[in-house]
Write a protein that holds these residues in place. Structure first.
Motif, mmCIF file in Angstrom:
data_model
loop_
_atom_site.group_PDB
_atom_site.id
_atom_site.type_symbol
_atom_site.label_atom_id
_atom_site.label_comp_id
_atom_site.label_asym_id
_atom_site.label_seq_id
_atom_site.Cartn_x
_atom_site.Cartn_y
_atom_site.Cartn_z
ATOM 1 N N TYR A 16 0.830 -1.195 0.000
ATOM 2 C CA TYR A 16 0.000 0.000 0.000
ATOM 3 C C TYR A 16 0.871 1.254 0.000
ATOM 4 C CZ TYR A 16 -4.059 -2.850 1.377
ATOM 5 O OH TYR A 16 -5.067 -3.767 1.431
ATOM 6 N N ALA A 17 0.363 2.308 -0.662
ATOM 7 C CA ALA A 17 1.021 3.614 -0.622
ATOM 8 C C ALA A 17 0.069 4.642 -0.016
ATOM 9 C CB ALA A 17 1.447 4.043 -2.021
ATOM 10 N N THR A 18 0.647 5.727 0.457
ATOM 11 C CA THR A 18 -0.139 6.756 1.137
ATOM 12 C C THR A 18 -0.749 7.741 0.142
ATOM 13 O OG1 THR A 18 1.805 8.161 1.381
ATOM 14 C CG2 THR A 18 1.334 6.618 3.167
ATOM 15 N N PHE A 19 -1.832 8.402 0.571
ATOM 16 C CA PHE A 19 -2.440 9.485 -0.200
ATOM 17 C C PHE A 19 -1.697 10.791 0.099
ATOM 18 C CE2 PHE A 19 -6.522 6.929 0.424
ATOM 19 C CZ PHE A 19 -6.409 6.304 -0.809
ATOM 20 N N ALA A 20 -1.421 11.574 -0.919
ATOM 21 C CA ALA A 20 -0.665 12.809 -0.740
ATOM 22 C C ALA A 20 -1.409 13.814 0.134
ATOM 23 C CB ALA A 20 -0.349 13.436 -2.097
ATOM 24 N N GLU A 21 -2.733 13.810 0.069
ATOM 25 C CA GLU A 21 -3.511 14.792 0.829
ATOM 26 C C GLU A 21 -3.745 14.376 2.283
ATOM 27 O OE1 GLU A 21 -7.160 15.781 -1.106
ATOM 28 O OE2 GLU A 21 -6.172 16.548 -2.924
ATOM 29 N N GLU A 22 -3.384 13.148 2.640
ATOM 30 C CA GLU A 22 -3.577 12.686 4.018
ATOM 31 C C GLU A 22 -2.391 13.165 4.857
ATOM 32 O OE1 GLU A 22 -4.906 12.108 7.008
ATOM 33 O OE2 GLU A 22 -6.236 10.772 5.880
ATOM 34 N N ASP A 23 -2.597 14.281 5.570
ATOM 35 C CA ASP A 23 -1.496 14.896 6.308
ATOM 36 C C ASP A 23 -1.666 14.801 7.813
ATOM 37 O OD1 ASP A 23 -3.610 16.592 6.603
ATOM 38 O OD2 ASP A 23 -2.620 18.360 5.764
ATOM 39 N N ASP A 24 -2.592 13.982 8.269
ATOM 40 C CA ASP A 24 -2.803 13.825 9.712
ATOM 41 C C ASP A 24 -3.158 12.374 10.011
ATOM 42 O OD1 ASP A 24 -3.156 14.295 12.398
ATOM 43 O OD2 ASP A 24 -5.163 15.169 12.182
ATOM 44 N N ALA A 25 -2.180 11.499 9.808
ATOM 45 C CA ALA A 25 -2.447 10.062 9.937
ATOM 46 C C ALA A 25 -2.932 9.682 11.327
ATOM 47 C CB ALA A 25 -1.188 9.269 9.584
ATOM 48 N N ALA A 26 -2.481 10.395 12.334
ATOM 49 C CA ALA A 26 -2.857 10.050 13.708
ATOM 50 C C ALA A 26 -4.362 10.135 13.930
ATOM 51 C CB ALA A 26 -2.129 10.953 14.688
ATOM 52 N N PRO B 220 -16.372 3.326 10.449
ATOM 53 C CA PRO B 220 -16.133 3.329 9.010
ATOM 54 C C PRO B 220 -15.719 4.709 8.511
ATOM 55 C CG PRO B 220 -18.485 3.359 9.443
ATOM 56 C CD PRO B 220 -17.808 3.227 10.773
ATOM 57 N N SER B 221 -14.732 4.742 7.613
ATOM 58 C CA SER B 221 -14.274 6.008 7.055
ATOM 59 C C SER B 221 -13.468 5.738 5.799
ATOM 60 C CB SER B 221 -13.418 6.767 8.066
ATOM 61 O OG SER B 221 -12.787 7.884 7.457
ATOM 62 N N GLY B 222 -13.654 6.581 4.800
ATOM 63 C CA GLY B 222 -12.836 6.483 3.604
ATOM 64 C C GLY B 222 -11.381 6.796 3.849
ATOM 65 N N ARG B 223 -11.084 7.430 4.986
ATOM 66 C CA ARG B 223 -9.688 7.749 5.308
ATOM 67 C C ARG B 223 -8.887 6.492 5.647
ATOM 68 N NH1 ARG B 223 -9.075 11.980 9.784
ATOM 69 N NH2 ARG B 223 -6.918 11.962 9.020
ATOM 70 N N THR B 224 -9.547 5.370 5.875
ATOM 71 C CA THR B 224 -8.826 4.135 6.184
ATOM 72 C C THR B 224 -8.348 3.403 4.937
ATOM 73 O OG1 THR B 224 -10.860 2.811 6.244
ATOM 74 C CG2 THR B 224 -10.159 3.848 8.298
ATOM 75 N N ALA B 225 -8.717 3.904 3.750
ATOM 76 C CA ALA B 225 -8.252 3.306 2.493
ATOM 77 C C ALA B 225 -6.833 3.763 2.192
ATOM 78 C CB ALA B 225 -9.191 3.679 1.349
ATOM 79 N N GLY C 135 -15.270 10.283 2.937
ATOM 80 C CA GLY C 135 -14.396 11.103 3.763
ATOM 81 C C GLY C 135 -12.918 10.914 3.521
ATOM 82 N N GLY C 136 -12.544 10.052 2.579
ATOM 83 C CA GLY C 136 -11.137 9.801 2.306
ATOM 84 C C GLY C 136 -10.500 10.861 1.438
ATOM 85 N N LYS C 137 -9.192 10.748 1.218
ATOM 86 C CA LYS C 137 -8.433 11.807 0.545
ATOM 87 C C LYS C 137 -7.727 11.313 -0.713
ATOM 88 C CE LYS C 137 -7.909 14.334 4.877
ATOM 89 N NZ LYS C 137 -7.000 15.097 5.768
ATOM 90 N N ALA C 138 -8.284 10.300 -1.354
ATOM 91 C CA ALA C 138 -7.681 9.759 -2.570
ATOM 92 C C ALA C 138 -7.804 10.739 -3.731
ATOM 93 C CB ALA C 138 -8.361 8.443 -2.936
ATOM 94 N N THR C 139 -6.799 10.726 -4.611
ATOM 95 C CA THR C 139 -6.853 11.495 -5.853
ATOM 96 C C THR C 139 -6.393 10.608 -7.004
ATOM 97 O OG1 THR C 139 -4.574 12.321 -5.774
ATOM 98 C CG2 THR C 139 -6.248 13.592 -4.574
ATOM 99 N N MET C 140 -6.728 11.017 -8.214
ATOM 100 C CA MET C 140 -6.270 10.276 -9.387
ATOM 101 C C MET C 140 -4.747 10.272 -9.472
ATOM 102 S SD MET C 140 -8.711 8.851 -11.132
ATOM 103 C CE MET C 140 -8.012 8.653 -12.783
ATOM 104 N N ASP C 141 -4.124 11.372 -9.054
ATOM 105 C CA ASP C 141 -2.662 11.427 -9.092
ATOM 106 C C ASP C 141 -2.040 10.373 -8.182
ATOM 107 O OD1 ASP C 141 -2.601 13.468 -10.919
ATOM 108 O OD2 ASP C 141 -2.300 15.056 -9.438
ATOM 109 N N ASP C 142 -2.676 10.091 -7.032
ATOM 110 C CA ASP C 142 -2.158 9.068 -6.130
ATOM 111 C C ASP C 142 -2.041 7.730 -6.841
ATOM 112 O OD1 ASP C 142 -1.940 10.664 -3.787
ATOM 113 O OD2 ASP C 142 -4.077 10.434 -3.403
#
Length: 530
Positions: free
Chosen positions: A101-111, A119-124, A226-233
């Motif tokens: 797995y790789a991280t999303f660039a916009e996810e800047d607060d993993a904690a 449930p949350s899209g941020r867990t993807a 609620g997740g932070k995925a982008t096409m660039d990711d």
């Protein structure tokens, strides 16, 4: 490679193997030319065998098997949006492939990523599986890419029969699964939306999932939750090729998965410590005590989902592990194009906090290939909560004690530490929402360590000293008693107990004689030799 052209009775037999109860005996077999071994999904191993019969490479067999395993699992413990890891030996070199797995660039607060069962899209996370198998096929594949999807598409379109085990899993996770997953024992379970996605990837290539329509749907689904995925990711994702990590053990050189994954380093450290363990742990309490101690010193528990091992007629060897790396289907119930979206970030916030945008999340998988005088002699991989324990025992028994794989996979084993009280696979979402303990023994021990002022770097050893090691009850009771007298607490459990923190291991032994393959009990996979 098209199951429509295979013997219909054979297809039916492989689709119905092990539907209603787990296999408690393990499995083994031999071959003179080639072989594939899988942890689950007999029909998936049939697909791998067909790839070898068609002249495919070991990597082709691994890919065909892995693709079909996921369709047969309905995206539960493995997913096309999961991860893939491979060690390959051939043409006088070995290679390590990490498609984690790789991280999303916009996810800047993993904690602050929500923990399960919220449930949350941020867990993807950015998936690696399809990019990984595409890269492996580009380097080592022989058969056409599209042909490797035929069996998986067949399973998705035509369906597979639902047995008692799968019906129980559907029922266990009904709180997060869509209505179409409400299948009962005796039903035929079909995945038409998944079949459409697989046909598109087979025709258009992996870019369909990283730059094409599936990528757009994935991003939309994750962001809507609620997740932070982008096409660039997804477009930036790249698997990591490297020289394997190597370690000498009993006259062999063991090549295992390289960084950024951590399982190879753990296996290497364990094998260095096990070099002087000469006794058989089934008979020698000191050997049993020392092997358990080594797993606790050098290895950390991990839980992964399917392995595949293959050897082709040209002598190429592939050892792979792929996983969803979370509970069955995760806790979000998110799907894109029929593909389950794992929530693997829901418990790895600390690790994610140390990574930059697009960096790979380390994974404790440990596929390995051992060579003697430059020739492969053992392919190894493992899954389950006790995968590290299972691997050390399997490799030590084959390379250290000189035992054949078909005997090793039927020997008693110790498994993971006894710190689970319910887990995310055997405990329903509703029970967890009501506060049923998950890992309570572990959590209580950690709390005691904190109360007693144990330094952070010593907490692991403090906790593990108080936690028994689970061991299956086929061990000689006298050996168990003597091992406990040496200071290692054990928790014997029946082999059939479903909540055992189990490790599953498989191996293919190579040499001057026939290929010998096997896998340990409970998982249900087959050994297919040519």
């Amino acid at each position: 490679m098209d199951p429509e052209a295979w013997d219909s009775e054979e297809v039916h037999r492989y689709l119905t193997l092990g539907l209603d109860k787990p296999d408690l005996d393990g499995a083994s077999g031999t071959g003179t030319k080639a072989m594939v071994v899988g942890s689950t999904g007999p029909f998936a191993q049939l697909a791998g065998r067909k790839a070898l019969e068609a002249g495919g490479s070991a990597t082709d067999a691994v890919i065909a098997t892995a693709l079909t395993q996921i369709a047969l699992a309905a995206g539960s413990w493995v997913s096309y949006a999961g991860v893939f890891h491979l060690v390959h030996a051939g043409e006088d070199r070995t290679d390590s492939l990490s498609a984690g797995y790789a991280t999303f660039a916009e996810e800047d607060d993993a904690a602050s990523i929500p923990k399960a069962p919220e449930p949350s899209g941020r867990t993807a996370l950015v998936p690696g599986f399809m990019a990984g198998i595409a890269s492996a096929h580009e380097r080592f594949g022989v058969l056409p890419w599209a042909d490797l999807f035929a069996a998986a598409i067949h399973v998705a379109e035509q369906g597979f029969p639902v047995g008692a085990l799968r019906a129980g899993q559907f029922a266990l996770r009904k709180d997060v699964l869509p209505e179409s997953f409400r299948a009962q024992r005796g039903d035929t379970f079909r995945q038409p939306e998944l079949a459409t996605t697989l046909r598109a990837v087979a025709t258009e290539g992996a870019d369909w999932m990283y730059r094409g329509p599936w990528a757009r749907e994935f991003v939309a689904v994750v962001r809507a939750a609620g997740g932070k995925a982008t096409m660039d990711d997804l477009a930036r994702y790249q698997p990591i090729w490297a020289d394997p990590l190597t370690v000498g053990f009993r006259g062999t050189e063991v090549h295992t998965i390289a960084r950024p994954d951590t399982g190879g380093a753990a296996l290497a450290a364990a094998l260095r410590l096990a070099e002087d363990v000469d006794g058989d742990p089934l008979e020698d309490p000191r050997a049993l005590h020392d092997l358990i101690k080594i797993t606790r010193q050098a290895m950390r528990p991990g839980s992964h989902s399917d392995f595949v091992l293959a050897v082709d007629e040209r002598g190429n060897v592939a050892a792979a592990c792929h996983t969803i790396n979370t509970s069955l289907w995760g806790s979000t119930g998110l799907f894109a194009g029929g593909v389950s979206i794992p929530d693997s970030a829901c418990f790895q916030q600390r690790a994610l906090a140390g990574l930059g945008p697009g960096e790979h999340l380390p994974c404790p998988v440990n596929p390995a290939i051992a060579l003697r005088d430059g020739r492969p002699v053992l392919a190894s991989s493992s899954i389950g909560t006790g995968l590290q324990c299972a691997t050390l025992q399997g490799v030590h028994a084959v390379l250290g004690l000189g035992l054949p794989v078909d005997e090793v996979v039927r020997r008693p084993m110790f498994h993971g530490p006894d710190y689970l009280a319910g887990d995310t696979v055997t405990t329903t979402l509703q029970e967890r929402l009501k506060g049923k303990a998950v890992g309570s023994a572990w959590q209580n021990a950690v709390a005691r360590a904190k109360d007693e002022g144990v330094p952070r770097e010593q907490v692991w050893d403090y906790v593990m000293a108080a936690v028994p090691q689970v061991i299956d009850d086929r061990f000689d009771p006298a050996v168990v008693r003597a091992t406990e007298e040496l200071g290692q607490a054990l928790a014997p459990r029946p082999l059939s107990e479903p909540t055992m923190p189990r490790g599953f291991w498989g191996g293919i032994q190579l040499g001057d004689g026939p290929l010998v393959g096997g896998r340990t009990p409970f998982s249900g996979g087959t050994v297919e030799g040519l």
